[in-house]
Design a protein around this motif. Structure first.
Motif, PDB file in Angstrom:
ATOM      1  N   ASP A 151       0.841  -1.189   0.000  1.00  0.00           N
ATOM      2  CA  ASP A 151       0.000   0.000   0.000  1.00  0.00           C
ATOM      3  C   ASP A 151       0.884   1.249   0.000  1.00  0.00           C
ATOM      4  O   ASP A 151       1.726   1.432   0.889  1.00  0.00           O
ATOM      5  N   VAL A 152       0.701   2.116  -0.990  1.00  0.00           N
ATOM      6  CA  VAL A 152       1.562   3.298  -1.109  1.00  0.00           C
ATOM      7  C   VAL A 152       1.419   4.211   0.103  1.00  0.00           C
ATOM      8  O   VAL A 152       2.389   4.863   0.523  1.00  0.00           O
ATOM      9  N   ILE A 155       3.587   2.822   2.841  1.00  0.00           N
ATOM     10  CA  ILE A 155       5.009   3.022   2.556  1.00  0.00           C
ATOM     11  C   ILE A 155       5.436   4.442   2.918  1.00  0.00           C
ATOM     12  O   ILE A 155       6.423   4.652   3.633  1.00  0.00           O
ATOM     13  N   LEU A 156       4.678   5.425   2.447  1.00  0.00           N
ATOM     14  CA  LEU A 156       5.033   6.814   2.744  1.00  0.00           C
ATOM     15  C   LEU A 156       4.936   7.115   4.227  1.00  0.00           C
ATOM     16  O   LEU A 156       5.778   7.814   4.790  1.00  0.00           O
ATOM     17  N   GLU A 157       3.915   6.564   4.882  1.00  0.00           N
ATOM     18  CA  GLU A 157       3.741   6.834   6.302  1.00  0.00           C
ATOM     19  C   GLU A 157       4.897   6.251   7.114  1.00  0.00           C
ATOM     20  O   GLU A 157       5.362   6.867   8.077  1.00  0.00           O
ATOM     21  N   LYS A 158       5.381   5.076   6.717  1.00  0.00           N
ATOM     22  CA  LYS A 158       6.511   4.485   7.441  1.00  0.00           C
ATOM     23  C   LYS A 158       7.758   5.353   7.309  1.00  0.00           C
ATOM     24  O   LYS A 158       8.490   5.567   8.289  1.00  0.00           O
ATOM     25  N   ILE A 159       8.002   5.878   6.116  1.00  0.00           N
ATOM     26  CA  ILE A 159       9.168   6.723   5.904  1.00  0.00           C
ATOM     27  C   ILE A 159       9.030   8.040   6.670  1.00  0.00           C
ATOM     28  O   ILE A 159       9.978   8.523   7.297  1.00  0.00           O
ATOM     29  N   ILE A 160       7.836   8.606   6.648  1.00  0.00           N
ATOM     30  CA  ILE A 160       7.594   9.858   7.374  1.00  0.00           C
ATOM     31  C   ILE A 160       7.815   9.654   8.871  1.00  0.00           C
ATOM     32  O   ILE A 160       8.455  10.481   9.532  1.00  0.00           O
TER      33      ILE A 160
END
Length: 288
Positions: A151-152, A155-160
């Protein structure tokens, strides 16, 4: 802007009109480069030193610490302020040198031809600066393991959150409004498609940009390194001092051509590499 009637006037060093024109043209180019580079909005602006010397410096101060009341009185002094200096070398020397033939400017005015070329020079320099900036950021980014996450949004939330929860001598957590996401066009498109499928998305999916993702400024760029889809950084994490010289025009010997020259110099360095993050899609989690 001053008008230039001929190539001969352009190369006349004693001509106020020619000198004013070249100075104004240089100013317009610098202004438009700033407008056309995403890196200009993200780079560190708190630099000291004279760029002409070949280096500038960025100083990163450690966090203050609390002590028990009376500690300074007992010690007879306060805690020393510690700073980590980072030197940025201006080590890239570039030029754009083009020849204008007299016959090629007969259909247009000299200043019209130069204005057109200046617009192209803006794109050339902006591309070079952005590519160098994002290459440096990508080289120094901490790769966040997102292997197996499909889920995109996840992915972004984990990096943030990886950036958000950074703690060291200089950082005690990072607010999202200090971060900036830079995505490849392909990955940016995936986010747009994700938003299109959200029934109650508060983003107008009919416009090209959505600007913010989960409180983080978001940009799309065609100038990321090959294979890099996601970069997250705190604004100011990378320094890139730039020196632009004024346009110079001179006669080419034994010809009717005039050389128009633009020289610029820059350096690029990650000054807070601990606040730059990317995505690792290939590395399995330990134990898998």
């Amino acid at each position: 802007m001053a008008k230039i009637a001929s190539l001969n006037i352009l190369i006349d060093g004693s001509s106020p009109a020619a000198n004013d024109y070249l100075a104004e043209l240089s100013g317009v180019v610098i202004e438009n480069i700033q407008k056309n580079t995403l890196s200009y909005k993200l780079k560190n602006q708190e630099l000291s030193g004279d760029p002409v010397s070949g280096t500038v410096e960025c100083r990163r101060f450690t966090n203050a610490t609390s002590a028990n009341y009376g500690s300074a009185r007992t010690a007879g002094k306060g805690a020393a302020v510690k700073a980590k200096p980072v030197t940025v070398a201006i080590d890239q020397d570039k030029e754009i040198v083009e020849e204008l033939e007299a016959k090629d400017v007969r259909l247009y005015s000299v200043d019209d031809v130069l204005n057109r070329r200046a617009n192209n020079h803006v794109l050339t320099v902006a591309t070079a600066l952005d590519r160098a900036f994002f290459a440096e950021a990508n080289t120094n980014a901490t790769a966040v393991n997102v292997y197996g996450i499909t889920d995109v949004a996840d992915i972004l939330e984990k990096i943030i959150q990886e950036c958000e929860n950074t703690h060291n001598s200089f950082v005690d957590g990072v607010p999202r409004d200090m971060m900036s996401l830079v995505l490849s066009t392909e990955y940016y498109g995936k986010i747009r498609n994700h938003l299109d499928k959200c029934e109650r998305s508060n983003v107008d999916t009919g416009v090209e940009e959505f600007y913010v993702w989960h409180g983080v400024e978001t940009n799309s760029s065609t100038r990321l390194p090959v294979g890099c889809d996601i970069l997250l950084m705190v604004k100011g994490a990378v320094a890139q001092p730039v020196m632009m010289e004024q346009y110079v025009a001179e006669k080419i010997p034994l010809s009717e051509a005039v050389g128009v020259e633009l020289f610029y110099h820059y350096g690029t360095k990650a000054v807070t590499p601990d606040l730059i993050f990317g995505a690792d899609f290939t590395q399995p989690n330990e134990g898998n």
